[in-house]
Design a protein around this motif. Sequence first.
Motif, PDB file in Angstrom:
ATOM      1  N   GLY A  20     -60.554 -21.602  24.118  1.00  0.00           N
ATOM      2  CA  GLY A  20     -59.717 -20.418  24.234  1.00  0.00           C
ATOM      3  C   GLY A  20     -58.595 -20.379  23.208  1.00  0.00           C
ATOM      4  N   ASN A  21     -58.522 -21.358  22.329  1.00  0.00           N
ATOM      5  CA  ASN A  21     -57.488 -21.431  21.303  1.00  0.00           C
ATOM      6  C   ASN A  21     -57.953 -20.648  20.074  1.00  0.00           C
ATOM      7  OD1 ASN A  21     -55.771 -22.227  19.183  1.00  0.00           O
ATOM      8  ND2 ASN A  21     -55.341 -24.172  20.214  1.00  0.00           N
ATOM      9  N   LYS A  22     -57.246 -19.564  19.756  1.00  0.00           N
ATOM     10  CA  LYS A  22     -57.638 -18.704  18.636  1.00  0.00           C
ATOM     11  C   LYS A  22     -57.510 -19.426  17.299  1.00  0.00           C
ATOM     12  CE  LYS A  22     -56.634 -14.340  20.881  1.00  0.00           C
ATOM     13  NZ  LYS A  22     -55.883 -13.082  20.856  1.00  0.00           N
ATOM     14  N   ALA A  23     -56.510 -20.284  17.160  1.00  0.00           N
ATOM     15  CA  ALA A  23     -56.317 -21.012  15.900  1.00  0.00           C
ATOM     16  C   ALA A  23     -57.477 -21.971  15.640  1.00  0.00           C
ATOM     17  CB  ALA A  23     -55.003 -21.779  15.934  1.00  0.00           C
ATOM     18  N   LEU A  24     -57.944 -22.650  16.678  1.00  0.00           N
ATOM     19  CA  LEU A  24     -59.076 -23.556  16.517  1.00  0.00           C
ATOM     20  C   LEU A  24     -60.347 -22.798  16.156  1.00  0.00           C
ATOM     21  CD1 LEU A  24     -58.717 -26.197  19.380  1.00  0.00           C
ATOM     22  CD2 LEU A  24     -58.571 -26.575  16.933  1.00  0.00           C
ATOM     23  N   LYS A  25     -60.555 -21.646  16.803  1.00  0.00           N
ATOM     24  CA  LYS A  25     -61.741 -20.847  16.501  1.00  0.00           C
ATOM     25  C   LYS A  25     -61.706 -20.310  15.071  1.00  0.00           C
ATOM     26  CE  LYS A  25     -62.651 -19.503  21.254  1.00  0.00           C
ATOM     27  NZ  LYS A  25     -62.732 -18.417  22.230  1.00  0.00           N
ATOM     28  N   ALA A  26     -60.533 -19.894  14.613  1.00  0.00           N
ATOM     29  CA  ALA A  26     -60.390 -19.423  13.231  1.00  0.00           C
ATOM     30  C   ALA A  26     -60.628 -20.564  12.245  1.00  0.00           C
ATOM     31  CB  ALA A  26     -59.006 -18.820  13.023  1.00  0.00           C
ATOM     32  N   LEU A  32     -66.851 -23.400   8.530  1.00  0.00           N
ATOM     33  CA  LEU A  32     -68.291 -23.154   8.469  1.00  0.00           C
ATOM     34  C   LEU A  32     -68.685 -22.297   7.268  1.00  0.00           C
ATOM     35  CD1 LEU A  32     -69.269 -22.630  12.206  1.00  0.00           C
ATOM     36  CD2 LEU A  32     -69.742 -24.592  10.753  1.00  0.00           C
ATOM     37  N   ILE A  33     -67.833 -21.371   6.871  1.00  0.00           N
ATOM     38  CA  ILE A  33     -68.187 -20.512   5.734  1.00  0.00           C
ATOM     39  C   ILE A  33     -67.414 -20.873   4.477  1.00  0.00           C
ATOM     40  CG2 ILE A  33     -68.852 -18.569   7.197  1.00  0.00           C
ATOM     41  CD1 ILE A  33     -66.158 -17.279   6.489  1.00  0.00           C
ATOM     42  N   GLY A  34     -66.627 -21.917   4.509  1.00  0.00           N
ATOM     43  CA  GLY A  34     -65.770 -22.274   3.382  1.00  0.00           C
ATOM     44  C   GLY A  34     -66.351 -23.293   2.426  1.00  0.00           C
ATOM     45  N   PHE A  35     -67.668 -23.563   2.491  1.00  0.00           N
ATOM     46  CA  PHE A  35     -68.256 -24.559   1.595  1.00  0.00           C
ATOM     47  C   PHE A  35     -68.171 -24.135   0.130  1.00  0.00           C
ATOM     48  CE2 PHE A  35     -70.469 -26.006   5.470  1.00  0.00           C
ATOM     49  CZ  PHE A  35     -70.104 -27.336   5.407  1.00  0.00           C
ATOM     50  N   TYR A  36     -68.042 -22.849  -0.130  1.00  0.00           N
ATOM     51  CA  TYR A  36     -67.965 -22.366  -1.508  1.00  0.00           C
ATOM     52  C   TYR A  36     -66.696 -22.864  -2.199  1.00  0.00           C
ATOM     53  CZ  TYR A  36     -64.644 -18.933   0.285  1.00  0.00           C
ATOM     54  OH  TYR A  36     -63.570 -18.342   0.880  1.00  0.00           O
ATOM     55  N   ARG A  37     -65.714 -23.309  -1.421  1.00  0.00           N
ATOM     56  CA  ARG A  37     -64.467 -23.793  -2.007  1.00  0.00           C
ATOM     57  C   ARG A  37     -64.552 -25.231  -2.497  1.00  0.00           C
ATOM     58  NH1 ARG A  37     -60.365 -22.301   2.588  1.00  0.00           N
ATOM     59  NH2 ARG A  37     -62.203 -22.716   3.814  1.00  0.00           N
ATOM     60  N   ILE A  38     -65.651 -25.902  -2.212  1.00  0.00           N
ATOM     61  CA  ILE A  38     -65.811 -27.282  -2.676  1.00  0.00           C
ATOM     62  C   ILE A  38     -66.037 -27.263  -4.180  1.00  0.00           C
ATOM     63  CG2 ILE A  38     -67.222 -29.361  -2.553  1.00  0.00           C
ATOM     64  CD1 ILE A  38     -67.896 -28.600   0.314  1.00  0.00           C
TER      65      ILE A  38
END
Length: 132
Positions: A20-26, A32-38
Amino acid sequence: MLFGLTAPAITAVITILSSGNKALKADLRRKLIGFYRIKPLSIIAAVFGFMVIAVLSILLSVLAGQSLGQLSFTEDFSFSVGRTSALLTILLAAVIEEVGWRGFRSILFLMVYGISYFGFCMSVVALALILD
């Protein structure tokens, strides 16, 4: 074996989604979608660093009386296990394990219990690995 590798990641995702923690979900979405930043240079540096550490450890064991033949391939060398590449298996196992424990679970653990308790627990885990 696959269940053992994926269990930490599955547990972490279920825990985050049910928290239920919005910060953790964000944070989960971002990771999950940030692999392009590697950065590709970071990957090359990590692989090169691993090779240097492996060669140095073998050379250190040579000083302790082991054979220099540790650096050579065997005649029946194969970089596959069954039908899959051993490199793919090793990389997949490492990524899943890190995503599960270090990527999400330790952050949640740190948020719930604080830095002192988290550091103590990580020290106990490191000591157990060293004594094993």
